[in-house]
Design a protein around this motif. Structure first.
Motif, PDB file in Angstrom:
ATOM      1  N   GLY A  11       0.815  -1.212   0.000  1.00 36.05           N
ATOM      2  CA  GLY A  11       0.000   0.000   0.000  1.00 36.05           C
ATOM      3  C   GLY A  11       0.845   1.256   0.000  1.00 36.05           C
ATOM      4  N   ARG A  12       1.909   1.257   0.781  1.00 38.17           N
ATOM      5  CA  ARG A  12       2.785   2.424   0.822  1.00 38.17           C
ATOM      6  C   ARG A  12       3.498   2.600  -0.519  1.00 38.17           C
ATOM      7  NH1 ARG A  12       3.204   7.434   2.481  1.00 38.17           N
ATOM      8  NH2 ARG A  12       5.314   8.077   3.065  1.00 38.17           N
ATOM      9  N   ARG A  13       3.939   1.499  -1.096  1.00 37.39           N
ATOM     10  CA  ARG A  13       4.589   1.579  -2.411  1.00 37.39           C
ATOM     11  C   ARG A  13       3.643   2.160  -3.454  1.00 37.39           C
ATOM     12  NH1 ARG A  13       7.253  -2.643  -0.020  1.00 37.39           N
ATOM     13  NH2 ARG A  13       9.519  -2.660  -0.392  1.00 37.39           N
ATOM     14  N   GLU A  14       2.410   1.737  -3.427  1.00 34.47           N
ATOM     15  CA  GLU A  14       1.443   2.235  -4.406  1.00 34.47           C
ATOM     16  C   GLU A  14       1.174   3.727  -4.196  1.00 34.47           C
ATOM     17  OE1 GLU A  14      -1.896  -0.322  -3.897  1.00 34.47           O
ATOM     18  OE2 GLU A  14      -0.967  -2.009  -4.982  1.00 34.47           O
ATOM     19  N   ARG A  15       1.101   4.137  -2.926  1.00 33.41           N
ATOM     20  CA  ARG A  15       0.846   5.550  -2.632  1.00 33.41           C
ATOM     21  C   ARG A  15       1.997   6.413  -3.132  1.00 33.41           C
ATOM     22  NH1 ARG A  15      -2.919   9.389  -2.127  1.00 33.41           N
ATOM     23  NH2 ARG A  15      -2.229  11.069  -0.761  1.00 33.41           N
ATOM     24  N   ILE A  16       3.234   6.006  -2.845  1.00 32.39           N
ATOM     25  CA  ILE A  16       4.391   6.788  -3.292  1.00 32.39           C
ATOM     26  C   ILE A  16       4.483   6.784  -4.812  1.00 32.39           C
ATOM     27  CG2 ILE A  16       6.926   6.844  -3.302  1.00 32.39           C
ATOM     28  CD1 ILE A  16       6.844   6.015  -0.356  1.00 32.39           C
ATOM     29  N   ALA A  17       4.187   5.647  -5.432  1.00 30.68           N
ATOM     30  CA  ALA A  17       4.225   5.577  -6.903  1.00 30.68           C
ATOM     31  C   ALA A  17       3.208   6.537  -7.510  1.00 30.68           C
ATOM     32  CB  ALA A  17       3.954   4.154  -7.372  1.00 30.68           C
ATOM     33  N   ALA A  52      13.635   5.151   6.736  1.00 26.07           N
ATOM     34  CA  ALA A  52      14.509   4.638   5.682  1.00 26.07           C
ATOM     35  C   ALA A  52      13.748   3.730   4.723  1.00 26.07           C
ATOM     36  CB  ALA A  52      15.688   3.884   6.294  1.00 26.07           C
ATOM     37  N   SER A  53      12.683   3.106   5.190  1.00 23.16           N
ATOM     38  CA  SER A  53      11.894   2.249   4.301  1.00 23.16           C
ATOM     39  C   SER A  53      11.300   3.053   3.150  1.00 23.16           C
ATOM     40  CB  SER A  53      10.774   1.550   5.081  1.00 23.16           C
ATOM     41  OG  SER A  53       9.940   2.492   5.734  1.00 23.16           O
ATOM     42  N   ILE A  57      11.820   2.664  -0.989  1.00 26.25           N
ATOM     43  CA  ILE A  57      10.736   2.666  -1.978  1.00 26.25           C
ATOM     44  C   ILE A  57      11.019   3.700  -3.068  1.00 26.25           C
ATOM     45  CG2 ILE A  57       8.291   3.172  -2.340  1.00 26.25           C
ATOM     46  CD1 ILE A  57       7.784   2.054   0.496  1.00 26.25           C
ATOM     47  N   LEU A  58      11.473   4.872  -2.663  1.00 27.15           N
ATOM     48  CA  LEU A  58      11.811   5.909  -3.639  1.00 27.15           C
ATOM     49  C   LEU A  58      12.916   5.442  -4.572  1.00 27.15           C
ATOM     50  CD1 LEU A  58      11.720   8.978  -1.238  1.00 27.15           C
ATOM     51  CD2 LEU A  58      10.215   8.652  -3.204  1.00 27.15           C
ATOM     52  N   ALA A  59      13.923   4.772  -4.005  1.00 23.28           N
ATOM     53  CA  ALA A  59      15.021   4.270  -4.837  1.00 23.28           C
ATOM     54  C   ALA A  59      14.506   3.233  -5.837  1.00 23.28           C
ATOM     55  CB  ALA A  59      16.110   3.664  -3.963  1.00 23.28           C
ATOM     56  N   GLU A  60      13.602   2.386  -5.387  1.00 24.01           N
ATOM     57  CA  GLU A  60      13.004   1.395  -6.289  1.00 24.01           C
ATOM     58  C   GLU A  60      12.232   2.077  -7.415  1.00 24.01           C
ATOM     59  OE1 GLU A  60      10.487  -0.912  -3.784  1.00 24.01           O
ATOM     60  OE2 GLU A  60      12.143  -1.828  -2.665  1.00 24.01           O
ATOM     61  N   SER A  61      11.724   3.279  -7.139  1.00 24.15           N
ATOM     62  CA  SER A  61      10.921   4.020  -8.111  1.00 24.15           C
ATOM     63  C   SER A  61      11.762   4.887  -9.037  1.00 24.15           C
ATOM     64  CB  SER A  61       9.902   4.907  -7.372  1.00 24.15           C
ATOM     65  OG  SER A  61       9.077   4.134  -6.521  1.00 24.15           O
ATOM     66  N   GLY A  62      13.074   4.843  -8.878  1.00 19.58           N
ATOM     67  CA  GLY A  62      13.956   5.583  -9.763  1.00 19.58           C
ATOM     68  C   GLY A  62      14.503   6.882  -9.220  1.00 19.58           C
ATOM     69  N   ILE A  63      14.156   7.239  -7.982  1.00 20.08           N
ATOM     70  CA  ILE A  63      14.710   8.438  -7.361  1.00 20.08           C
ATOM     71  C   ILE A  63      16.144   8.148  -6.925  1.00 20.08           C
ATOM     72  CG2 ILE A  63      14.584   9.970  -5.358  1.00 20.08           C
ATOM     73  CD1 ILE A  63      12.493  10.644  -7.391  1.00 20.08           C
ATOM     74  N   THR A 229      17.078  23.803 -11.517  1.00 17.15           N
ATOM     75  CA  THR A 229      17.561  22.506 -12.006  1.00 17.15           C
ATOM     76  C   THR A 229      17.278  21.395 -11.011  1.00 17.15           C
ATOM     77  OG1 THR A 229      19.766  22.778 -11.022  1.00 17.15           O
ATOM     78  CG2 THR A 229      19.434  23.653 -13.253  1.00 17.15           C
ATOM     79  N   HIS A 230      17.072  21.768  -9.737  1.00 12.19           N
ATOM     80  CA  HIS A 230      16.816  20.800  -8.681  1.00 12.19           C
ATOM     81  C   HIS A 230      15.639  21.279  -7.839  1.00 12.19           C
ATOM     82  CE1 HIS A 230      20.732  19.470  -9.942  1.00 12.19           C
ATOM     83  NE2 HIS A 230      20.733  18.474  -9.088  1.00 12.19           N
ATOM     84  N   LEU A 231      14.650  20.410  -7.662  1.00 12.30           N
ATOM     85  CA  LEU A 231      13.476  20.702  -6.844  1.00 12.30           C
ATOM     86  C   LEU A 231      13.550  19.873  -5.567  1.00 12.30           C
ATOM     87  CD1 LEU A 231      10.782  20.405  -9.661  1.00 12.30           C
ATOM     88  CD2 LEU A 231      11.847  22.523  -8.841  1.00 12.30           C
ATOM     89  N   ARG A 232      13.362  20.513  -4.424  1.00 10.51           N
ATOM     90  CA  ARG A 232      13.409  19.825  -3.134  1.00 10.51           C
ATOM     91  C   ARG A 232      11.979  19.502  -2.710  1.00 10.51           C
ATOM     92  NH1 ARG A 232      15.894  24.566  -2.828  1.00 10.51           N
ATOM     93  NH2 ARG A 232      14.450  25.302  -1.213  1.00 10.51           N
ATOM     94  N   VAL A 233      11.572  18.273  -2.902  1.00  3.24           N
ATOM     95  CA  VAL A 233      10.157  17.915  -2.746  1.00  3.24           C
ATOM     96  C   VAL A 233       9.982  16.863  -1.659  1.00  3.24           C
ATOM     97  CG1 VAL A 233       8.111  17.016  -3.897  1.00  3.24           C
ATOM     98  CG2 VAL A 233       9.761  18.399  -5.189  1.00  3.24           C
ATOM     99  N   GLY A 234       9.139  17.180  -0.678  1.00  3.36           N
ATOM    100  CA  GLY A 234       8.821  16.227   0.376  1.00  3.36           C
ATOM    101  C   GLY A 234       7.362  15.861   0.383  1.00  3.36           C
ATOM    102  N   THR A 235       6.505  16.825   0.725  1.00  6.27           N
ATOM    103  CA  THR A 235       5.077  16.557   0.897  1.00  6.27           C
ATOM    104  C   THR A 235       4.425  15.958  -0.341  1.00  6.27           C
ATOM    105  OG1 THR A 235       4.902  18.339   2.520  1.00  6.27           O
ATOM    106  CG2 THR A 235       2.857  17.604   1.485  1.00  6.27           C
ATOM    107  N   ALA A 236       4.722  16.490  -1.515  1.00  2.00           N
ATOM    108  CA  ALA A 236       4.083  16.000  -2.736  1.00  2.00           C
ATOM    109  C   ALA A 236       4.448  14.552  -3.039  1.00  2.00           C
ATOM    110  CB  ALA A 236       4.461  16.889  -3.926  1.00  2.00           C
ATOM    111  N   LEU A 237       5.558  14.091  -2.501  1.00  5.30           N
ATOM    112  CA  LEU A 237       5.973  12.697  -2.708  1.00  5.30           C
ATOM    113  C   LEU A 237       5.515  11.779  -1.592  1.00  5.30           C
ATOM    114  CD1 LEU A 237       9.672  12.753  -4.010  1.00  5.30           C
ATOM    115  CD2 LEU A 237       7.686  11.705  -5.119  1.00  5.30           C
ATOM    116  N   LEU A 238       5.647  12.253  -0.361  1.00  8.38           N
ATOM    117  CA  LEU A 238       5.508  11.369   0.799  1.00  8.38           C
ATOM    118  C   LEU A 238       4.314  11.689   1.672  1.00  8.38           C
ATOM    119  CD1 LEU A 238       9.296  11.233   1.678  1.00  8.38           C
ATOM    120  CD2 LEU A 238       7.954   9.469   0.544  1.00  8.38           C
TER     121      LEU A 238
END
Length: 246
Positions: A11-17, A52-53, A57-63, A229-238
């Motif tokens: 469920g968490r993976r799907e939400r982050i995706a 860290a979990s 998940i983010l790393a698995e998603s290509g981040i 060139t770089h966006l610092r994004v927290g809430t919109a992802l997590l």
């Protein structure tokens, strides 16, 4: 903390995706409006207060770029995720007493705003045998009333060249560009236009300093429109856990 402890699992993976897909659409649209390619913009996932979990998940998603605000949280999280080959960004206000710890894991420090801090980080980076990328943080509201809504940090735009020179001269550091946070009040596009001008001035002197770290979840479109060139994004992802994570 494991993904299961945080209620992650599938469920968490799907939400982050889903969040990442929505974020990519926003970035694509902003780049299209600005006449830029989305490949010009890097997402730095700010994982402050998240486990860290979620980083895994983010790393698995290509981040591949992860940002942290506080050393006491960043240091153990970076160690726990060392096997992922991520690029770690320290995006919070850096204190000289924390420079030694940050120099051990940070690939890029976004918040250098005074020469004393530059010297401290450079010394620590050399001691670790590392070369740390650095951004000069620019104060986009230097005339704000003291304490009006809390300081954002950063060097006065007039002082940025001196800080940039100090970084460029420091063995163990590399000058990669500039960073800023839009003022809490006013039009972020106007603020990022000022940053764009400062960034251009730094590039004129140091052509390799091409990073412009600007824009968070609420104002990324304005930042992209002015060369971020770089966006610092927290809430919109997590999602929002009641803290200002970007």
């Amino acid at each position: 903390m494991t993904a299961e402890h945080y209620g992650a699992g599938q469920g968490r993976r799907e939400r982050i995706a889903a969040n990442l897909a929505a974020l990519r659409k926003r970035i694509d649209a902003a780049c299209s409006t600005a006449g830029r390619g989305p490949e010009e913009v890097t997402v730095v996932a700010v994982t402050k207060t998240f486990p860290a979990s979620d980083v895994r998940i983010l790393a698995e998603s290509g981040i591949t770029d992860v940002g942290e605000n506080r050393d006491q949280e960043a240091a153990p999280k970076a160690a726990e995720c060392a096997d992922l080959g991520l690029r770690w960004h320290f995006v919070g206000q850096l204190q000289t007493r924390k420079a030694g710890s940050v120099a051990r894991y940070a690939d890029v420090v976004h918040s250098l705003d005074r020469t004393r801090l530059v010297s401290s980080l450079g010394k620590r980076a050399r001691g670790e045998g590392r070369r740390v990328g650095c951004l000069v943080q620019v104060d986009l509201d230097p005339e704000a009333r003291p304490g009006a809504l809390g300081p954002r940090g950063g060097a006065d735009p007039r002082d940025v060249p001196a800080v940039a020179d100090a970084v460029a001269a420091e063995e163990g550091l590399s000058l990669d560009g500039v960073m800023a946070v839009a003022p809490r009040e006013g039009d972020p596009a106007e603020a990022f236009a000022r940053l764009e001008a400062v960034a251009a001035g730094v590039r004129d002197r140091y052509p390799r300093a091409r990073i412009v770290s600007a824009g968070m979840s609420g104002d990324l479109e304005a930042a992209v429109g002015h060369g971020a060139t770089h966006l610092r994004v927290g809430t919109a992802l997590l999602d929002d856990r009641g803290t200002n994570v970007g």
